[in-house]
Design a protein around this motif. Structure first.
Motif, PDB file in Angstrom:
ATOM      1  N   GLU A 205       0.842  -1.213   0.000  1.00 34.53           N
ATOM      2  CA  GLU A 205       0.000   0.000   0.000  1.00 34.53           C
ATOM      3  C   GLU A 205       0.868   1.251   0.000  1.00 34.53           C
ATOM      4  O   GLU A 205       0.613   2.199  -0.739  1.00 34.53           O
ATOM      5  CB  GLU A 205      -0.913  -0.002   1.230  1.00 34.53           C
ATOM      6  CG  GLU A 205      -2.014  -1.051   1.134  1.00 34.53           C
ATOM      7  CD  GLU A 205      -2.671  -1.316   2.484  1.00 34.53           C
ATOM      8  OE1 GLU A 205      -2.435  -0.536   3.432  1.00 34.53           O
ATOM      9  OE2 GLU A 205      -3.421  -2.311   2.569  1.00 34.53           O
ATOM     10  N   GLU A 208       2.465   1.867  -3.348  1.00 29.76           N
ATOM     11  CA  GLU A 208       1.486   2.420  -4.310  1.00 29.76           C
ATOM     12  C   GLU A 208       1.337   3.928  -4.061  1.00 29.76           C
ATOM     13  O   GLU A 208       1.277   4.718  -5.011  1.00 29.76           O
ATOM     14  CB  GLU A 208       0.144   1.694  -4.135  1.00 29.76           C
ATOM     15  CG  GLU A 208      -0.952   2.132  -5.076  1.00 29.76           C
ATOM     16  CD  GLU A 208      -0.735   1.666  -6.516  1.00 29.76           C
ATOM     17  OE1 GLU A 208      -0.023   0.673  -6.726  1.00 29.76           O
ATOM     18  OE2 GLU A 208      -1.253   2.337  -7.428  1.00 29.76           O
ATOM     19  N   GLN A 211       4.253   5.737  -5.419  1.00 32.80           N
ATOM     20  CA  GLN A 211       4.460   5.475  -6.855  1.00 32.80           C
ATOM     21  C   GLN A 211       5.870   4.958  -7.164  1.00 32.80           C
ATOM     22  O   GLN A 211       6.626   5.596  -7.901  1.00 32.80           O
ATOM     23  CB  GLN A 211       4.170   6.746  -7.664  1.00 32.80           C
ATOM     24  CG  GLN A 211       2.723   7.176  -7.522  1.00 32.80           C
ATOM     25  CD  GLN A 211       2.412   8.401  -8.346  1.00 32.80           C
ATOM     26  OE1 GLN A 211       3.261   9.246  -8.592  1.00 32.80           O
ATOM     27  NE2 GLN A 211       1.184   8.502  -8.773  1.00 32.80           N
ATOM     28  N   LEU A 231      -2.438  -3.257  -8.133  1.00 32.94           N
ATOM     29  CA  LEU A 231      -1.332  -2.302  -8.022  1.00 32.94           C
ATOM     30  C   LEU A 231      -0.878  -1.805  -9.391  1.00 32.94           C
ATOM     31  O   LEU A 231      -1.024  -2.495 -10.399  1.00 32.94           O
ATOM     32  CB  LEU A 231      -0.144  -2.947  -7.298  1.00 32.94           C
ATOM     33  CG  LEU A 231      -0.404  -3.437  -5.866  1.00 32.94           C
ATOM     34  CD1 LEU A 231       0.832  -4.129  -5.320  1.00 32.94           C
ATOM     35  CD2 LEU A 231      -0.798  -2.263  -4.969  1.00 32.94           C
ATOM     36  N   SER A 232      -0.264  -0.616  -9.385  1.00 36.94           N
ATOM     37  CA  SER A 232       0.190  -0.041 -10.652  1.00 36.94           C
ATOM     38  C   SER A 232       1.635  -0.413 -10.960  1.00 36.94           C
ATOM     39  O   SER A 232       2.161  -0.030 -11.987  1.00 36.94           O
ATOM     40  CB  SER A 232       0.071   1.487 -10.578  1.00 36.94           C
ATOM     41  OG  SER A 232       0.872   1.970  -9.510  1.00 36.94           O
TER      42      SER A 232
END
Lengths: 362, 593
Positions: A205, A208, A211, A231-232
């Motif tokens: 978390e 994320e 970034q 997630l990215s």
């Protein structure tokens, strides 16, 4: 009886080596580079196209003729572009007083006509193959891609979420320390965060939030897999699922290259299925080329370092001291050839099935 | 066709292991001699994945075991056999290592032509990625444009088209054919799928004209020439050929192995079906089952009187296929077979470790039970599919003789009771059945041999290269029973080759498994059944022959008094105790053999 030779899988982690990797399109296409070209990780080295969608125009039905006569009424050649509503075939009827028209339902290109029908390709889905890491093109795979060479560190992992990515290495924990949220600060933004042991959910978390470009860690609970899909950024595990710490030798290589850019290559497969090993390449230019990558075919023999794969020794490392001359019956009830392993930092020796270990090549 | 072979190797290239088998004429009998295996180099981690390497390593092992050189100094198979016994006369190859081919099925009706094509695809290493139907599927009509888009998205290796009885309506299947041909032309040359037309024979000429010379069309016998007749064999055969062609292109090193082989490479599932068919001809009143659980495929073949029903379930097994198997079946279904507790996280870690290290094997007994739980679910899933695709065929078979276990999941076990229990739990045979066990993967080699020289294959089959695991007697009850309730008694009469005789009386109790050791030599009969409940042993309630002769085997006779369907307890703790009790009853706990 002649002595049998066994070839368990080999895992490589090498601080400096000459690395060659084949980069290949999934379908035939056009190769854009030449032997000797220098490439960056983002250089497109080959492209391919596939039709994205097509439309059918039933020319024969619209012109009220038999299918075999339809081609004669086409007003556009194959390969020409058409706009939505534009006529592609005409036929005069009633002594020329009325005209039947077949029009294109989409913008596109006429690609084929047959069976009284015309086919209009309404777009192409391009596929671009990138180099994935900086290096030199040393071989061309006609219509498919190229072989690229570089020098630097090579680390083979256990599993990844399946995408290629790159970024600066930022180590945020000790070698045996789990990756927790508090280890990830705003400085981690845009970097590859490296954690020594397993990933805590809170760390995902936090990563994320800040970034990060990606996470590389020793292990992770498999129950976190659904969370990864949200997630990215991608995740690479070096050891496996569960609570396993990264091999100290691998952690040392990351430490050595702290702050350098790393490139992660993953097999282009479905992230939910087991793919090939992810590989981490950390280019390091050298004046004299380092030795080539060693073979992946190494027979198991005394003195070889191994990592154990299955319970009750999963994740442990050691050195082979001898190989059983005959298959043994294990506690599980299976019969297998075994190797005696002298575990690291222990006096005791254990017997392990030969395919429950992988050879560590560093 | 008799070939006059003195020796032969077969190489089965599986997704995890490559197995080499040596067959040779020994004292005037052609027989299985030895087996060896080596890892199949498939993983992407391997910089040069090479199928030939697995084959060469397996042959090296075979040479070491037998003392018979099979490869020359360049690693090439020595063939034909030299006068000094070096090398072999022939080599045959079977394969299941390649992923399944992507298949689109096109039919007129979901209940008829499409259903037949689905049965054909289920019998091959094929994944149905799209089904196109003229008659709406699930009430949703499909337009030609939708067919086209579906064809483009599917990127199939093969398209099978069927529809219409011979001499019946032609227009529906024509429309389907036209669209599929158009979509096929859109693919670049060299990437186009094979087209199979197995529909109304009246449309054959038009199909050929539509495809022209540039599309790879094959016209086959109509799968449904009449409503009551089905021919899926030619479609299955074409899918097999496409699978092998795909494997040859996608698996490096396979062409080298092929260059050693006499004849074409055979899909492993086809080799298994040859053996199942032959065994079914030996026992005409009952069916035969061949169950193969490997790393990435589970194959169940049922045969009766030479007729076949087969399911090749891809992405199912205890290697790479374990992830998909787990995703489909889920934690509860796997964990229900375990005698101990396992957390979901631990089970998932097991799954991924096994998938990414498919060669690794359970070292502890707890991991063995977990692996066998996956084997159970792989069999249950394939068995359910077989029953749904061929319901009447399987309903007509009351019992199977024999049930043959093969594949990597059953290899190198020293707890035969645990394997027998896998079969009893999943296939739940009723009546009298023999379990045969193939611990070294000889069955696929035998099936390959049958395609080249049926007489030699029969010679080897008749020498029974499998281990007789057990004879199973499983009664069906008319209602619920209590644990340990006496169901029936039976006398086991044994006469040894030296004339010695003895008799046991066996009490068969509800919810229990009884194992009676039967020597491998001598004669054994079951006599004097005394029913305490109206159980059905395959001859009707309370009916039994006066004497039943049974063979010996590793485990002997297993009498399964647990009832059908298997009554697994709902309560977690009770179920674990139940499974523990059954494992104890069958002798799967404690030390191995």
């Amino acid at each position: 009886m002649e002595l049998l030779r066994f070839y368990p899988e080999v895992v490589k982690f090498m601080p400096l080596v000459t690395i060659r990797r084949e980069r290949r399109l999934p379908i035939p296409g056009k190769v854009l580079v030449q032997r000797g070209d220098g490439v960056e990780s983002t250089t497109v080295i080959a492209v391919a196209e596939q039709p994205a969608s097509v439309a059918i125009v039933d020319v024969a039905r619209m012109l009220k003729i038999s299918p075999d006569r339809a081609t004669a009424y086409l007003q556009r050649k194959l390969g020409t572009s058409v706009r939505t509503g534009e006529p592609i075939a005409r036929r005069r009827v009633w002594l020329g007083l009325r005209t039947l028209v077949a029009r294109s339902p989409v913008d596109g290109e006429i690609v084929m006509a047959g069976g009284g029908k015309a086919l209009i390709r309404a777009g192409m889905r391009p596929f671009e193959l990138r180099a994935g890491f900086p290096g030199t093109v040393v071989d061309i795979l006609p219509s498919r891609g190229a072989v690229i060479q570089t020098t630097g560190a090579l680390i083979q992992g256990f599993w990844s979420t399946g995408t290629d990515f790159s970024g600066m290495i930022r180590i945020v924990t000790g070698a045996a320390e789990p990756l927790r949220a508090r280890a990830i600060d705003p400085m981690a933004q845009g970097t590859i965060v490296v954690g020594g042991a397993w990933i805590e959910p809170s760390a995902l978390e936090q990563a994320e939030r800040f970034q990060v470009r990606g996470i590389i860690a020793g292990s992770m609970e498999a129950s976190l897999l659904p969370m990864l899909r949200e997630l990215s950024f991608p995740v690479v595990l070096i050891e496996g699922f569960g609570h396993l710490a990264m091999h100290p030798g691998i952690f040392r290589i990351f430490s050595l290259y702290q702050g350098r850019e790393a490139f992660v290559l993953s097999s282009p497969t479905d992230p939910s299925s087991p793919s090939g090993r992810p590989e981490i390449l950390i280019p390091a230019p050298t004046e004299n080329p380092p030795p080539p990558e060693p073979s992946s075919e190494i027979p198991l023999q005394p003195g070889i370092r191994v990592r154990l794969l299955r319970e009750p020794y999963r994740g442990r490392t050691g050195v082979v001291s001898r190989i059983s001359p005959h298959p043994w019956t294990l506690d599980s009830g299976l019969r297998s050839w075994c190797a005696e392993i002298h575990l690291d930092s222990e006096e005791s020796k254990i017997w392990v099935p030969i395919y429950n270990m992988e050879i560590l090549r560093s | 066709m008799a070939t006059g072979l003195k020796s032969l190797v077969t190489i089965d290239v599986g997704s995890t292991q490559t197995r080499a088998l040596l067959f040779a004429r020994v004292e005037d009998r052609f027989r299985f001699v030895a087996a060896a295996s080596a890892p199949t180099c498939l993983r992407a981690a391997h910089p040069d994945p090479d199928m030939a390497l697995g084959g060469i390593r397996a042959l090296e092992h075979l040479s070491a075991i037998t003392g018979r050189p099979l490869l020359d100094h360049h690693g090439i198979l020595i063939s034909p056999e030299l006068s000094n016994g070096v090398g072999v006369d022939a080599c045959l190859i079977t394969i299941s290592a390649a992923p399944p081919i992507r298949v689109v099925l096109g039919g007129v009706s979901p209940e008829w032509s499409l259903a037949s094509l689905r049965r054909a695809a289920a019998s091959a290493y094929a994944q149905v990625v799209e089904a196109l139907s003229v008659v709406p599927l699930d009430g949703q009509p499909q337009t030609e444009e939708e067919w086209l888009q579906a064809m483009i998205a599917a990127e199939p290796h093969l398209v099978a088209i069927a529809g219409g009885m011979d001499g019946g309506a032609t227009r529906p299947v024509q429309a389907l054919l036209e669209t599929i041909v158009l979509a096929t032309r859109l693919r670049p040359e060299g990437e186009r799928p094979w087209l199979l037309f197995a529909g109304n024979s009246v449309v054959r000429e038009e199909a050929v004209a539509l495809a022209g010379r540039e599309l790879p069309l094959r016209v086959l016998q109509n799968v449904r020439p009449r409503w009551d007749v089905e021919y899926i064999g030619p479609v299955v055969e074409a899918m097999d050929q496409r699978y092998v062609e795909h494997a040859m292109k996608s698996l490096p090193g396979l062409p080298l192995l092929q260059s050693w082989a006499r004849g074409d490479i055979l899909p492993t599932s086809r080799a298994l079906s040859h053996v199942a068919r032959y065994l079914s001809l030996e026992t005409v009143d009952r069916g035969t089952l061949v169950v193969d659980v490997g790393g990435n495929h589970t194959v169940i073949t049922a045969a009766h009187g030479g007729l076949l029903a087969q399911v090749v379930r891809s992405e199912s097994g205890i290697g790479q296929g374990i992830v998909s198997l787990y995703q489909r079946r889920g934690y509860e279904r796997i964990a229900r077979w375990l005698p101990h507790e396992i957390r979901p996280e631990a089970l998932e870690a097991f799954v991924w470790t096994k998938a990414l290290h498919p060669l690794s094997i359970p070292q502890t007994i707890e991991e063995m039970w977990v692996e066998l739980a996956f084997v159970r679910e792989a069999i249950v899933e394939a068995w359910e599919q077989l029953q749904s695709l061929w319901p009447e065929f399987l309903r007509s078979l009351r019992a199977f003789e024999p049930i043959l276990l093969t594949g990597g999941a059953f290899a190198y076990h020293a707890r035969p009771g645990a394997l027998a229990m896998v079969v009893l739990d999943t296939l739940q045979p009723v009546g009298l059945t023999t379990l045969l066990w193939d611990p070294i993967g000889v069955t696929s080699g035998l099936g390959a041999l049958a395609t080249m020289d049926a007489a030699l294959a029969i010679e080897v089959v008749n020498s029974r290269p499998w281990i007789p695991l057990a004879t199973v007697l499983a009664p069906v009850l008319d209602g619920p029973m209590a644990l340990d309730e006496l169901l029936f008694t039976v006398e086991v009469h044994y006469r040894g080759p030296d004339g010695s005789e003895f008799v046991y009386e066996v009490e068969v109790r509800g919810g229990r498994l009884e194992v009676i050791p039967i020597p491998g030599v001598g004669e054994t009969e079951l006599r004097r059944f005394r029913m305490r409940r109206p159980v059905d042993l395959g001859w009707g309630p309370r009916r039994t022959p006066r004497r039943i002769r049974i063979p010996g085997g590793w485990l002997g006779l297993i009498v399964d008094g647990r009832g059908r369907p298997l009554p697994l307890a709902e309560d977690l703790k009770a179920r674990r105790e139940q499974i523990h009790r059954w494992l104890w009853d069958i002798g799967a706990l404690g030390g191995g053999l």
